[in-house]
Design a protein around this motif. Structure first.
Motif, PDB file in Angstrom:
ATOM      1  N   ASP A  51       0.858  -1.181   0.000  1.00 17.80           N
ATOM      2  CA  ASP A  51       0.000   0.000   0.000  1.00 17.80           C
ATOM      3  C   ASP A  51       0.897   1.234   0.000  1.00 17.80           C
ATOM      4  O   ASP A  51       1.981   1.217   0.608  1.00 17.80           O
ATOM      5  N   PRO A  52       0.479   2.329  -0.650  1.00 15.24           N
ATOM      6  CA  PRO A  52       1.311   3.546  -0.654  1.00 15.24           C
ATOM      7  C   PRO A  52       1.516   4.138   0.735  1.00 15.24           C
ATOM      8  O   PRO A  52       2.516   4.815   0.975  1.00 15.24           O
ATOM      9  N   LEU A  53       0.562   3.930   1.627  1.00 16.81           N
ATOM     10  CA  LEU A  53       0.597   4.384   3.016  1.00 16.81           C
ATOM     11  C   LEU A  53       0.494   5.900   3.156  1.00 16.81           C
ATOM     12  O   LEU A  53      -0.332   6.410   3.918  1.00 16.81           O
ATOM     13  N   PHE A  54       1.326   6.656   2.432  1.00 22.14           N
ATOM     14  CA  PHE A  54       1.269   8.116   2.481  1.00 22.14           C
ATOM     15  C   PHE A  54       1.375   8.656   1.061  1.00 22.14           C
ATOM     16  O   PHE A  54       2.169   8.169   0.261  1.00 22.14           O
ATOM     17  N   ILE A  55       0.554   9.644   0.752  1.00 20.08           N
ATOM     18  CA  ILE A  55       0.602  10.274  -0.564  1.00 20.08           C
ATOM     19  C   ILE A  55       0.880  11.767  -0.386  1.00 20.08           C
ATOM     20  O   ILE A  55       0.490  12.375   0.621  1.00 20.08           O
ATOM     21  N   ARG A  56       1.570  12.335  -1.351  1.00 17.85           N
ATOM     22  CA  ARG A  56       1.910  13.752  -1.244  1.00 17.85           C
ATOM     23  C   ARG A  56       0.655  14.604  -1.365  1.00 17.85           C
ATOM     24  O   ARG A  56      -0.177  14.394  -2.239  1.00 17.85           O
ATOM     25  N   ALA A  57       0.549  15.568  -0.467  1.00 14.03           N
ATOM     26  CA  ALA A  57      -0.583  16.490  -0.464  1.00 14.03           C
ATOM     27  C   ALA A  57      -0.038  17.908  -0.565  1.00 14.03           C
ATOM     28  O   ALA A  57       1.171  18.135  -0.701  1.00 14.03           O
ATOM     29  N   HIS A  58      -0.962  18.870  -0.503  1.00 10.03           N
ATOM     30  CA  HIS A  58      -0.549  20.277  -0.604  1.00 10.03           C
ATOM     31  C   HIS A  58       0.461  20.620   0.477  1.00 10.03           C
ATOM     32  O   HIS A  58       1.421  21.369   0.256  1.00 10.03           O
ATOM     33  N   ARG A  59       0.241  20.064   1.660  1.00  8.82           N
ATOM     34  CA  ARG A  59       1.179  20.271   2.756  1.00  8.82           C
ATOM     35  C   ARG A  59       1.550  18.918   3.348  1.00  8.82           C
ATOM     36  O   ARG A  59       0.757  18.287   4.037  1.00  8.82           O
ATOM     37  N   GLY A  60       2.750  18.472   3.048  1.00 10.19           N
ATOM     38  CA  GLY A  60       3.240  17.247   3.647  1.00 10.19           C
ATOM     39  C   GLY A  60       2.683  15.986   3.021  1.00 10.19           C
ATOM     40  O   GLY A  60       2.358  15.938   1.825  1.00 10.19           O
ATOM     41  N   MET A  61       2.550  14.961   3.857  1.00 12.17           N
ATOM     42  CA  MET A  61       2.130  13.635   3.412  1.00 12.17           C
ATOM     43  C   MET A  61       0.791  13.279   4.057  1.00 12.17           C
ATOM     44  O   MET A  61       0.632  13.382   5.279  1.00 12.17           O
ATOM     45  N   LYS A  62      -0.154  12.832   3.242  1.00 13.67           N
ATOM     46  CA  LYS A  62      -1.477  12.471   3.731  1.00 13.67           C
ATOM     47  C   LYS A  62      -1.573  10.955   3.842  1.00 13.67           C
ATOM     48  O   LYS A  62      -1.278  10.227   2.895  1.00 13.67           O
ATOM     49  N   PRO A  63      -1.973  10.420   5.030  1.00 17.51           N
ATOM     50  CA  PRO A  63      -2.057   8.963   5.185  1.00 17.51           C
ATOM     51  C   PRO A  63      -3.212   8.383   4.382  1.00 17.51           C
ATOM     52  O   PRO A  63      -4.273   8.999   4.249  1.00 17.51           O
ATOM     53  N   THR A  64      -3.011   7.198   3.846  1.00 17.11           N
ATOM     54  CA  THR A  64      -4.083   6.476   3.157  1.00 17.11           C
ATOM     55  C   THR A  64      -4.996   5.824   4.195  1.00 17.11           C
ATOM     56  O   THR A  64      -4.719   5.831   5.395  1.00 17.11           O
ATOM     57  N   HIS A  65      -6.069   5.245   3.694  1.00 18.07           N
ATOM     58  CA  HIS A  65      -6.986   4.533   4.596  1.00 18.07           C
ATOM     59  C   HIS A  65      -6.273   3.404   5.326  1.00 18.07           C
ATOM     60  O   HIS A  65      -6.471   3.187   6.528  1.00 18.07           O
ATOM     61  N   ARG A  66      -5.399   2.699   4.597  1.00 15.24           N
ATOM     62  CA  ARG A  66      -4.655   1.597   5.214  1.00 15.24           C
ATOM     63  C   ARG A  66      -3.705   2.114   6.289  1.00 15.24           C
ATOM     64  O   ARG A  66      -3.546   1.494   7.341  1.00 15.24           O
ATOM     65  N   ALA A  67      -3.090   3.249   6.050  1.00 16.36           N
ATOM     66  CA  ALA A  67      -2.191   3.839   7.049  1.00 16.36           C
ATOM     67  C   ALA A  67      -2.961   4.218   8.311  1.00 16.36           C
ATOM     68  O   ALA A  67      -2.476   4.018   9.430  1.00 16.36           O
ATOM     69  N   ASN A  68      -4.144   4.772   8.134  1.00 19.65           N
ATOM     70  CA  ASN A  68      -4.967   5.105   9.298  1.00 19.65           C
ATOM     71  C   ASN A  68      -5.338   3.864  10.103  1.00 19.65           C
ATOM     72  O   ASN A  68      -5.425   3.904  11.339  1.00 19.65           O
ATOM     73  N   GLU A  69      -5.564   2.752   9.400  1.00 18.87           N
ATOM     74  CA  GLU A  69      -5.872   1.502  10.099  1.00 18.87           C
ATOM     75  C   GLU A  69      -4.671   0.990  10.882  1.00 18.87           C
ATOM     76  O   GLU A  69      -4.820   0.421  11.968  1.00 18.87           O
ATOM     77  N   LEU A  70      -3.477   1.186  10.342  1.00 19.14           N
ATOM     78  CA  LEU A  70      -2.263   0.659  10.969  1.00 19.14           C
ATOM     79  C   LEU A  70      -1.716   1.562  12.070  1.00 19.14           C
ATOM     80  O   LEU A  70      -0.981   1.091  12.949  1.00 19.14           O
ATOM     81  N   ALA A  71      -2.060   2.834  12.032  1.00 20.03           N
ATOM     82  CA  ALA A  71      -1.420   3.807  12.920  1.00 20.03           C
ATOM     83  C   ALA A  71      -1.569   3.452  14.394  1.00 20.03           C
ATOM     84  O   ALA A  71      -0.586   3.447  15.148  1.00 20.03           O
ATOM     85  N   GLY A  72      -2.797   3.144  14.811  1.00 20.87           N
ATOM     86  CA  GLY A  72      -3.031   2.822  16.222  1.00 20.87           C
ATOM     87  C   GLY A  72      -2.293   1.573  16.676  1.00 20.87           C
ATOM     88  O   GLY A  72      -1.557   1.607  17.681  1.00 20.87           O
ATOM     89  N   PRO A  73      -2.464   0.449  15.972  1.00 24.79           N
ATOM     90  CA  PRO A  73      -1.750  -0.771  16.375  1.00 24.79           C
ATOM     91  C   PRO A  73      -0.233  -0.625  16.374  1.00 24.79           C
ATOM     92  O   PRO A  73       0.443  -1.159  17.257  1.00 24.79           O
ATOM     93  N   ILE A  74       0.316   0.095  15.401  1.00 28.39           N
ATOM     94  CA  ILE A  74       1.766   0.273  15.361  1.00 28.39           C
ATOM     95  C   ILE A  74       2.242   1.107  16.536  1.00 28.39           C
ATOM     96  O   ILE A  74       3.244   0.778  17.200  1.00 28.39           O
ATOM     97  N   LYS A  75       1.552   2.186  16.837  1.00 28.08           N
ATOM     98  CA  LYS A  75       1.938   3.024  17.971  1.00 28.08           C
ATOM     99  C   LYS A  75       1.868   2.228  19.272  1.00 28.08           C
ATOM    100  O   LYS A  75       2.774   2.312  20.119  1.00 28.08           O
ATOM    101  N   GLU A  76       0.810   1.450  19.438  1.00 33.28           N
ATOM    102  CA  GLU A  76       0.672   0.652  20.653  1.00 33.28           C
ATOM    103  C   GLU A  76       1.758  -0.413  20.732  1.00 33.28           C
ATOM    104  O   GLU A  76       2.320  -0.666  21.812  1.00 33.28           O
TER     105      GLU A  76
END
Length: 303
Positions: A51-76
């Motif tokens: 999955d791309p995980l992050f895509i370039r946006a106007h400001r910085g990198m925008k997380p994909t839906h898959r990245a949002n799903e992974l963010a909590g479990p990875i941080k924990e």
């Protein structure tokens, strides 16, 4: 399972940094590595996850839906791993990249958080302190679920697996605008209940405690408005004829000092306690023990 066999755990730290910082450059700075190293790590992680995980946006990198799903479990997972590795080794705030998550509450963000950050910065602490808004869940619920390291509350918790200690006791005072047409220098019992009041929406249970206390002293406040932001209370008072009953620290915020008068309550009032809460599973966590010591040390310091 095949991914775990080949996955470099450092890639998860890079993912967490990009997700938190929102850009490659900021993530590199927080991790103390080069931008190309972060980009390479992201490329490897994208290939592993598919999955791309992050895509370039106007400001910085925008997380994909898959990245949002992974963010909590990875941080924990990173938090649990860091705590496990720190067990028995102590905690070195000057070397740790740990992210502490706490619910300070809106008042705590205005008063306590800046004081704590000054103390941590003075000790060359490299750990990060993240303030969590208790919107969907209360700070107590987040602590009880083990989702955050600690929180503050005005009510003593009654859950067996949530430990606590008293952090402070604050005097309650009345604030009125400096040129109030009827209230100057002092306020009588009759005036207090005749005037309109600004109250803070910090939960029905907590407000009921105060209202019950006042009712026993012969009065019910007339409410002009209820505000959600703590700074809104002195701001509204400074621009209307309403009164507000607030902790002394809030009444003395420098931004309102020239616009308000601070008055004693016209009846005896108990001090308002504030409690520090944490899950009992963190009792032997060296990082949390260290942070708790830093927090409690603020009890003896001035604003």
């Amino acid at each position: 399972m095949n991914i775990l066999r080949t996955l470099d755990l450092n890639l998860l730290k890079v993912f967490d940094a990009i997700y938190l910082c929102g850009s490659i450059s900021a993530a590199a700075q927080s991790l103390h590595i080069t931008q190309p190293a972060v980009s390479l790590a992201l490329k490897r992680l994208r290939e592993a996850v598919g999955d791309p995980l992050f895509i370039r946006a106007h400001r910085g990198m925008k997380p994909t839906h898959r990245a949002n799903e992974l963010a909590g479990p990875i941080k924990e997972a990173l938090r649990v791993l860091a705590e496990a590795l720190e067990q028995g080794q102590g905690f070195d705030p000057g070397q740790s990249n740990r992210v502490f998550r706490m619910a300070f509450g809106r008042y705590g963000e205005l008063d306590l958080l800046p004081r704590l950050l000054r103390r941590l910065h003075a000790s060359d602490c490299r750990a990060t302190l993240q303030s969590v808004l208790d919107q969907g869940q209360t700070g107590l619920e987040l602590v009880a679920a083990g989702d955050i390291d600690g929180c503050f509350d005005f009510v003593e918790p009654q859950l067996a697996h949530v430990n606590h200690c008293e952090f402070s006791q604050e005097e309650l005072v009345v604030i009125a605008r400096r040129n109030h047409p009827r209230v100057q220098g002092a306020i009588t019992h009759e005036q207090y209940f005749d005037e309109y009041h600004v109250v803070m929406s910090f939960g029905d249970e907590r407000r009921e405690l105060l209202e019950t206390y006042m009712s026993a002293r012969g009065g019910t406040r007339k409410i002009m408005t209820a505000v959600n932001q703590y700074l809104a209370a002195p701001s509204v008072v400074a621009q209307t004829d309403a009164l507000a009953t607030v902790p002394m620290r809030m009444a003395t915020f420098p931004v309102f000092r020239d616009d308000l008068q601070i008055l004693d309550l016209p009846f005896r009032s108990p001090l308002m306690p504030t409690y520090l809460l944490w899950h009992q599973s963190r009792d032997n966590d060296p990082g949390w023990v260290w942070l708790r010591e830093q927090i409690l040390a603020l009890r003896t310091t001035s604003p």
